[in-house]
Write an enzyme that holds these catalytic residues in place. Structure first.
Site, PDB file in Angstrom:
ATOM      1  N   HIS A 289       1.341  -1.524   0.210  1.00  9.77           N
ATOM      2  CA  HIS A 289      -0.104   0.150   0.358  1.00  9.77           C
ATOM      3  C   HIS A 289       1.099   0.840   0.475  1.00  9.77           C
ATOM      4  CE1 HIS A 289      -3.123  -2.653   0.722  1.00  9.77           C
ATOM      5  NE2 HIS A 289      -3.907  -2.182   0.285  1.00  9.77           N
TER       6      HIS A 289
ATOM      7  N   GLY B 165     -12.103   0.857   4.340  1.00 11.50           N
ATOM      8  CA  GLY B 165     -11.745   0.456   3.969  1.00 11.50           C
ATOM      9  C   GLY B 165     -10.221   1.335   3.003  1.00 11.50           C
ATOM     10  N   HIS B 166      -9.457   0.759   2.445  1.00  6.96           N
ATOM     11  CA  HIS B 166      -8.513   1.501   1.305  1.00  6.96           C
ATOM     12  C   HIS B 166      -8.624   2.085   0.020  1.00  6.96           C
ATOM     13  CE1 HIS B 166      -7.645  -3.092  -1.062  1.00  6.96           C
ATOM     14  NE2 HIS B 166      -8.586  -2.390  -0.392  1.00  6.96           N
ATOM     15  N   SER B 167      -8.413   3.061   0.506  1.00  9.58           N
ATOM     16  CA  SER B 167      -8.471   3.977  -1.046  1.00  9.58           C
ATOM     17  C   SER B 167      -9.986   4.621  -1.288  1.00  9.58           C
ATOM     18  CB  SER B 167      -8.249   3.360  -2.546  1.00  9.58           C
ATOM     19  OG  SER B 167      -6.915   3.020  -2.372  1.00  9.58           O
TER      20      SER B 167
END
Lengths: 354, 354, 354
Positions: free
Chosen positions: A207, A248-250
């Site tokens: 990431h 969550g991511h992004s």
């Protein structure tokens, strides 16, 4: 919570019209059912207005548009205001300022571990057990209460409060005027893996992004905001996030959104400005919740939610349709029985035909 | 994230076929819509391929099987690979290695509290504020970032990373190559009580087991894995667990499973190898999720899930049946209206019979 | 878990009738399928009784009312008891007392930061990294294991255990005999905002209340109990709360309630004495769950639940009706097909009428 003031002083602060005595002592704020003879309370509906004669409260803040029967202005006091919601907040602020703990002294507590390359503003307070790594920064007037961890290159803006046990991973940025409650984790790796080509398990997706929390954001306790994969996960200015929420991511959450307790956003979800997600709502990968949309508690969002709409249920759909389906299901058994009875009647008549 | 490399270097690392220039400078990785003129991006679908002519990116990694229209190899570069998923990971690793914080120095930080009977490998790093109790051990190359708590007799294997605020209760064991994100709690007592015979409340069931986390497991932030009642709670090798996940006492999660955010396993649940549970899934006491089974997000599992099947909904059932039910419910109102109309027609004709 | 005792000693402790040898060495407690030749196990159902001949266990605790076929009292031992549930707990306590870590020494660890105005009982233990602010107090025999934060004026009663990383905000009160597991946060601000009249975002509602946790409460890991708005959020005596549970501002949870993992209570919810909420249940603002009511896992409560009833589903309704609806939905497709076939038959006959 012993704070001494009077009905007159409160009326002055709120700019309220005083219906009754200005000299009643007030030392607490309480709900109408549990208010004592030195308490101030709030009347915001007719239902509460009817409780007024039976309440022990000395005074009540009441919306100018409400009728309050049985008020005796010689014994007690009503404070009439235009916007009761705002008056409630102003009153609570008045009391909170008197009972809240004083701000901690500025400076770095001797038990904190601050890297020499970190930049801590002189007016900031870094409390006991905090850890501030290399290149991290803490802006003017900000408070890291205790045991806060700021990773390498992480930054906290001005006049923020980070409560005990907050962790901010490397390179994540918190804007000005943010409050982050205890135990919240900003910037852990997102949940991304691919099956290894040799079948040996999973490969981890690195990431490269971080988390950007813009200004005036409040995040509750023990929530988790993952760092982005390629670009940053973003929480827009003025957004409020409750406890135990997973982002969550992004993901990109817009300005002035509301995410209630235990909401979960999967990866790369977009929540546009002013959207509201009820408690325990889940939103699937890559979906978009439109501006000012509302999603009812516990819904499972599996499609984009158009701007301004209210959605509900799992899979979520327009709340109007969802409620119709729920109502239909509840009386379905009866409807099927009725249909069967009518068919049976037709069938038995047919059998009687010559 | 300023990392300087070139398209040629990346092609070499990936073993990619280079369609275009090898000398383009690259200093970032970005999604195709937001890529700049020194960015590398990824093209993994036809939809993304169509965005290529309009993107500012200098280069893209692309699956050899995709057609990318409008590519000018004199100005920009495509890097053709056999497996784009793996190439993405390799590329991100390349950049991550250059931007990630350097590993902390080995040794014990002066602010850490390590019992003299604990065994910390010389190459391990025990960061500020960590507490390592009697008889606990930390293996070679492992990093306790900060404020990590290892209880009595707890052990961490080799090359693990435990992020800030992780708590590992007494006697729990973590294998090699594990990553545990901030705030996660391993080994709290399971949730077990019996009504006291004298009606005075609940008796607590003591928990004799611990938690065994096998190797190459990653656990997200603020998750909780309870210790077992009689034997250990087990998380199998290679399994990946997201944030805010609850694993109850005596659960046995197999190898290479995926538990997405906010999943909850009640007590003594068995999740067999390779099973995947979507976000917010709940699984009831003593149930079994078969090998390679998939359970859709927010499902509530109330029966054993057979190996290899996909299940969905609450109560969960085969996803095919669940989706059929959902579709049926959505058009149910119309179907009932149609049925009623046909019955009515039959009834009114009957009334007209002589 | 090597603890050496004998079947005779255990029989004495439990007051059990011994059917077999009193001299068999026992050094572990294990489930019947995984018990070894020095293990004690439990037989609480006929199903487990049938496993006894094939088990390697040396001894089993068994309810006096169960028939255990194929028992050889010359080789192995059954311990007959009146109440197997209680006997299990007593046995586990016997073993737990021998394997649990010893209580930490009383006194304040040198790495703890305790304000001079705080009151720590001499028999209490304040472990490494703990922070106890001004005016806070810790009662006799209580243990703050490590990195616990007690805010200004917070109090912990007698014989409590607060595990690593627990945060108790200012003015919150914990009763006697409570256990709070790692990472739990007591007293963060509730989630309350109003739109600012000038449209600039949200105004925060100050929270004047605190949290009152009464005696003999156990709270799991990483749960969050928010402070009240006007009066306190209350957790009644004897109540047990699992991991990752969210209790919103001003909730009042009664005595001896059970809140399973990942339950979420919104604001001002009342849960009356003895109610039980299954895992992942959500309850909406201002609702009441009646005394001894049971709400099934994952339910979404949108109405008051009457005392003593069992409810289930989202929106939750009486479990009997909910299960009927679920069963109906599962066979709905077939029922509709049958109805259509019968209508079609009637229609085609009608067409054949002269």
């Amino acid at each position: 919570m012993a704070v001494e003031t009077t009905t007159g002083t409160i009326a002055d602060v709120l700019g309220a019209e005083l219906l009754g005595r200005a000299d009643l002592p007030i030392d607490a704020v309480a709900p109408i059912e549990r208010a004592g003879p030195r308490s101030l309370t709030f009347i915001r509906t007719d239902e509460y207005a009817r409780l007024w004669p039976g309440s022990a409260a000395a005074a009540a803040i009441v919306s100018r548009t409400l009728r309050v029967p049985g008020h005796n202005p010689h014994a007690r006091t009503l404070l009439l205001v235009d916007d009761a919601d705002i008056a409630v907040i102003r009153t609570l602020e008045l009391f909170a300022a008197r009972v809240a703990p004083p701000p901690p002294p500025s400076g770095v507590h001797p038990s904190a571990v601050v890297d020499p390359t970190a930049a801590v503003a002189p007016s900031a307070s870094v409390g006991p057990g905090c850890i501030v790594e290399a290149g991290a920064s803490v802006g003017e007037g900000s408070v890291l209460v205790a045991r806060v961890f700021l990773g390498r290159g992480a930054s906290v803006g001005k006049r923020c409060t980070l409560h005990p046990g907050v962790t901010v991973y490397h390179n994540c940025r918190i804007g000005d005027l943010c409050t982050i409650h205890a135990g919240t984790v900003i910037g852990a790796d997102g949940f991304g893996y691919r099956p290894a080509p040799d079948g040996s398990g999973f490969l981890k997706i690195p990431h490269l992004g971080a988390v950007l929390v813009e200004s005036a954001v409040e995040i509750g306790a023990n929530s988790t905001i993952d760092r982005g994969k390629l670009d940053d996960t973003v929480i827009g200015a003025g957004t409020k996030i409750d406890n135990l929420v997973q982002v969550g991511h992004s993901c990109r959450v817009g300005r002035c959104c509301i995410l209630c307790g235990q909401v979960g956003l999967a990866g790369s979800v977009v929540v546009e400005d002013g959207a509201m997600l009820g408690g325990q709502v889940g939103v699937g990968d890559n979906l978009r919740v439109g501006a000012r949309a509302k999603v009812g508690a516990q819904s499972g969002v599996m499609d984009d939610v158009p701007a301004g709409e209210s959605w509900f249920a799992t899979p979520a759909l327009n709340a109007h349709d969802a409620m119709k389906n729920i109502a239909l299901l509840r009386r379905l058994s009866g409807r099927l029985d009725e249909i069967k009875a009518r068919i049976k009647a037709l069938e038995s008549e047919r059998a009687n035909l010559p």
